[in-house]
Enzyme design. Structure first.
Site, short mmCIF file in Angstrom:
data_model
loop_
_atom_site.label_atom_id
_atom_site.label_comp_id
_atom_site.label_asym_id
_atom_site.label_seq_id
_atom_site.Cartn_x
_atom_site.Cartn_y
_atom_site.Cartn_z
N ASP A 81 -18.59 -7.76 -6.73
CA ASP A 81 -19.31 -6.60 -7.24
C ASP A 81 -18.79 -5.40 -6.45
OD1 ASP A 81 -21.04 -4.59 -7.87
OD2 ASP A 81 -22.87 -5.65 -7.29
N ASN A 107 -28.02 -11.62 -7.42
CA ASN A 107 -29.26 -10.88 -7.16
C ASN A 107 -30.34 -11.84 -6.64
OD1 ASN A 107 -31.01 -8.72 -6.99
ND2 ASN A 107 -31.51 -8.70 -9.15
N ASN A 154 -19.25 -2.25 -7.40
CA ASN A 154 -20.20 -1.13 -7.58
C ASN A 154 -19.52 0.17 -7.98
OD1 ASN A 154 -23.07 -1.65 -7.34
ND2 ASN A 154 -22.63 -2.50 -5.33
N GLU A 166 -24.59 -11.01 -3.23
CA GLU A 166 -26.01 -10.70 -3.16
C GLU A 166 -26.85 -11.98 -3.12
OE1 GLU A 166 -28.95 -7.10 -4.63
OE2 GLU A 166 -27.23 -7.58 -5.89
N HIS A 209 -26.63 -9.16 -13.28
CA HIS A 209 -25.20 -9.24 -13.52
C HIS A 209 -24.89 -10.49 -14.36
CE1 HIS A 209 -23.73 -6.35 -10.29
NE2 HIS A 209 -25.00 -6.52 -9.95
#
Length: 262
Positions: free
Chosen positions: A149, A10, A151, A36, A249
């Site tokens: 990830d 992130n 999702n 990310e 995360h």
């Protein structure tokens, strides 16, 4: 042991200020798959590009402060593949693959559909192109670990509030069925679930920033290492690192009895 980490940061710069790169030095994994990044290469300090003992490879999004994936590795790859050959999603920086002798490791950031109907439609478009790509990887002759990830929470045990999320992106029936096709039709292995088939609270890798999700462990398991059966059979231990918070995360760590790490 070959220690492989998957970590949605992130924002790599934000995660670094929270101690992520210091943690890497002490944890000493062999391969780290990043998602990310939210940065372009000129934004990154040298210790983010190539941490001590590692070489970094990246596939950044064209849009600043958005998406992006990377791989840190102690062993130099034979080949690195950036992107899927799809203009829409390669512009978003969602796929990078490092090929070693007999083993390929992928860092994947599958789109989230939670922000709008348009992004959910984009997520489904990505899933449509990625399913046959996974089939090609499965048939490549290499052992493969696809970290990232995804999702999507696959099972009811993979998120705390599964009953109230059945109509929400990340736990839609179509998304869960798509993951099932990877496992049941193509023969991929959910490596964490192979090791810990009944884990619930311990398995979560993402927590919403709303409410007190982290404090109450109201989480989702959406970060995976999905592997071909040969390398999955060599997985010995897995854990989700929660002692420090680098992101919304948590890093997923899996140890494989494989010579790349020796």
């Amino acid at each position: 042991m070959l220690r492989v980490v998957s970590a949605n940061l992130n924002g790599i710069r934000s995660a670094s200020t929270k101690g992520f790169h210091t943690w890497l030095e002490h944890n000493n994994p062999d391969v780290i798959c990043l998602q990310e990044l939210k940065a372009q290469l000129p934004d990154l300090k040298p210790e983010m590009l190539n941490p001590a003992g590692y070489r970094g490879y990246f596939h950044c999004a064209e849009k600043k402060g958005y998406s992006g994936v990377g791989i840190y590795t102690r062993t130099e790859p034979l080949r690195v593949v950036e992107g899927l050959g799809n203009a829409e999603f390669d512009a978003e920086g969602r796929y990078i693959q490092a090929d070693f002798a007999g083993l390929s490791i992928v860092s994947l950031y599958l789109p989230s559909g939670s922000s709008s109907e348009e992004r959910q439609a984009a997520k489904f478009r990505f899933m449509d192109i990625f399913l046959p790509h996974m089939a090609r990887l499965r048939a490549s002759g290499q052992e493969v670990i696809v970290c990232g990830d995804w999702n999507i929470a696959h099972r009811e045990a993979d998120l705390k509030n599964w009953k109230s999320n059945q109509k929400n992106s990340g736990f839609l029936p179509e998304e869960r069925a798509w993951l099932s096709r990877l496992f049941d039709e193509q023969g991929w292995v959910d490596t964490y679930r192979q090791l810990y088939p009944s884990a619930t609270d311990a398995c979560y890798t993402w927590w919403s920033n709303r409410g007190q999700a982290w404090a109450k462990n109201v989480g989702w398991r959406i970060d995976y290492q999905i592997s071909t059966p040969g390398i999955a059979a060599l997985a010995r231990e897995a854990s989700v690192y929660k002692d420090e918070r680098f992101s919304d995360h948590a890093p997923l760590i899996i140890d494989y009895d494989h010579p790349l790490g020796r």
